[in-house]
Scaffold this motif. Sequence first.
Motif, PDB file in Angstrom:
ATOM      1  N   TRP A 165       0.826  -1.208   0.000  1.00 56.07           N
ATOM      2  CA  TRP A 165       0.000   0.000   0.000  1.00 56.07           C
ATOM      3  C   TRP A 165       0.859   1.256   0.000  1.00 56.07           C
ATOM      4  O   TRP A 165       0.607   2.200  -0.755  1.00 56.07           O
ATOM      5  N   SER A 166       1.890   1.277   0.829  1.00 54.23           N
ATOM      6  CA  SER A 166       2.757   2.456   0.915  1.00 54.23           C
ATOM      7  C   SER A 166       3.520   2.676  -0.393  1.00 54.23           C
ATOM      8  O   SER A 166       3.787   3.816  -0.773  1.00 54.23           O
ATOM      9  N   PHE A 167       3.853   1.582  -1.080  1.00 51.58           N
ATOM     10  CA  PHE A 167       4.556   1.699  -2.356  1.00 51.58           C
ATOM     11  C   PHE A 167       3.712   2.480  -3.363  1.00 51.58           C
ATOM     12  O   PHE A 167       4.193   3.430  -4.002  1.00 51.58           O
ATOM     13  N   GLY A 218       1.877   7.379  -6.243  1.00 48.16           N
ATOM     14  CA  GLY A 218       0.827   8.311  -6.638  1.00 48.16           C
ATOM     15  C   GLY A 218       1.111   9.727  -6.163  1.00 48.16           C
ATOM     16  O   GLY A 218       0.919  10.695  -6.907  1.00 48.16           O
ATOM     17  N   ILE A 219       1.575   9.867  -4.932  1.00 52.23           N
ATOM     18  CA  ILE A 219       1.899  11.188  -4.401  1.00 52.23           C
ATOM     19  C   ILE A 219       3.051  11.811  -5.183  1.00 52.23           C
ATOM     20  O   ILE A 219       3.048  13.014  -5.472  1.00 52.23           O
ATOM     21  N   ALA A 220       4.028  10.998  -5.554  1.00 51.77           N
ATOM     22  CA  ALA A 220       5.152  11.513  -6.349  1.00 51.77           C
ATOM     23  C   ALA A 220       4.669  12.015  -7.710  1.00 51.77           C
ATOM     24  O   ALA A 220       5.117  13.060  -8.201  1.00 51.77           O
ATOM     25  N   GLU A 257       9.716   7.441   1.839  1.00 50.51           N
ATOM     26  CA  GLU A 257      10.838   6.892   1.061  1.00 50.51           C
ATOM     27  C   GLU A 257      10.411   6.623  -0.380  1.00 50.51           C
ATOM     28  O   GLU A 257      11.163   6.891  -1.322  1.00 50.51           O
ATOM     29  N   LYS A 258       9.191   6.101  -0.550  1.00 52.44           N
ATOM     30  CA  LYS A 258       8.706   5.801  -1.901  1.00 52.44           C
ATOM     31  C   LYS A 258       8.419   7.081  -2.675  1.00 52.44           C
ATOM     32  O   LYS A 258       8.630   7.143  -3.895  1.00 52.44           O
ATOM     33  N   VAL A 259       7.941   8.100  -1.986  1.00 48.14           N
ATOM     34  CA  VAL A 259       7.737   9.385  -2.660  1.00 48.14           C
ATOM     35  C   VAL A 259       9.073   9.888  -3.203  1.00 48.14           C
ATOM     36  O   VAL A 259       9.189  10.254  -4.378  1.00 48.14           O
ATOM     37  N   ALA A 260      10.084   9.892  -2.348  1.00 51.88           N
ATOM     38  CA  ALA A 260      11.401  10.392  -2.752  1.00 51.88           C
ATOM     39  C   ALA A 260      12.003   9.570  -3.884  1.00 51.88           C
ATOM     40  O   ALA A 260      12.608  10.119  -4.815  1.00 51.88           O
ATOM     41  N   SER A 261      11.847   8.263  -3.827  1.00 52.31           N
ATOM     42  CA  SER A 261      12.461   7.390  -4.843  1.00 52.31           C
ATOM     43  C   SER A 261      11.789   7.522  -6.204  1.00 52.31           C
ATOM     44  O   SER A 261      12.354   7.108  -7.220  1.00 52.31           O
ATOM     45  N   ASN A 262      10.574   8.099  -6.235  1.00 58.14           N
ATOM     46  CA  ASN A 262       9.871   8.287  -7.504  1.00 58.14           C
ATOM     47  C   ASN A 262       9.957   9.715  -8.020  1.00 58.14           C
ATOM     48  O   ASN A 262       9.242  10.083  -8.954  1.00 58.14           O
TER      49      ASN A 262
END
Length: 402
Positions: free
Chosen positions: A306-308, A313-315, A345-350
């Motif tokens: 879910w967080s991924f 999506g936020i990114a 972390e997933k936001v930043a990585s995208n």
Amino acid sequence: MSMPRAVRHINEVRALDVVFRHGRISRANIAKELGMVRSTASSIVASLADEGLLVEDNSQDDKSAGTGRPGTFVRINPNYGMFIGADIGVGRMNVVALDMEASVIAQSTADFSLLEASPDVVVQRLADVVENIRQRLGNDYRIRGLCLTAPGVIDRNGTVLRAPILGWRQEPILERLQRRLPEIPLLIAENDANAFAIAEIYQSKDERGETEIYIYLDAGVGGAIINSGQLLRGQDGYAGELGHIILGDEGFVELATVSGSFESFIGREAVLARYRFHGGSADDIPAFMEAARRQEKSALSTLKDWSFYLGRGIATLTSIFNPTRIVLGGPVAALFDLCREETLEKVASNLLEGHPIPEIKLSSLGLEGPAIGGASMLHKQMLSVDENLVFGRPKIDAGRAQ
């Protein structure tokens, strides 16, 4: 309307806005805020008091105006009007009434099955709730308007073009309301995520000059884009359908929307479907959250997935809009607190390296958020300029004026 009358009307609206934002304020400080002499401000306040919109507040004298006799405070008359917001969700209807100070004075929640979610049944149940509110509050308030909010695309005429979760399509819900509640002078319909965003802004009385994105997570996922306190509606009024952006070929659950949509990865049914995929068996979000807090492996795996997709999506939204903040609301948003670091972390990585990451926060509003927002839209119209009086054209519809 003559120029002097138009100017006075505009100044009355400005004065009401000042009093609303401050809660209580003296005539002298109203004059300072509006940049006018005290006698003119006093005349405007007297006129608004005669109409019943303002009342004296003698709980404390105002000594901030300098020497001489202390001034008295004025405030919005809370009894001048009542504004009702009714949110139709999956299996529930939340109704909230605000007074003229935008304070909640009545609240009601009713549960119903999807089989009971036909427009006729919903309108009838809403009419019953409105009558119950009337009886509870007596004759102290006059209903100035009602806003129905729903999880779907609603056109400018109040027709629900599509609300797959409710099974509504091309439904003239505003027309049905007008037939059932003809005594209410103003009826509007609004998307629930838009209303949620307005509630967040309006309750804080903080219309910042920044770009903000609001994501409402429930059975479906809705969104709203705010700039300088105003909703971005797009050419046809359908902007903000963030739940329908595409993040993959197939989501965690098959919905009545485009395959691989944002909501098919992060909405309520997507969470529970993914949990079952990993071996879990919770029937609702609270039970799933309890399993996650117990560190159950299948729940933690679901949160990771879910967080991924929430982060992705936020990114995507961040790359397009460069918002100052993103606010998450609705019953599913509480999952964010269980995987905040992973999501960031997933936001930043995208995002490209060095791209600013917006503040991501949880809404303080509960399930009643969209209903409060619907009522707030009506309240805001009461405190806005009447364009028919000033410009000779109809006042903009409350649901489309934000």
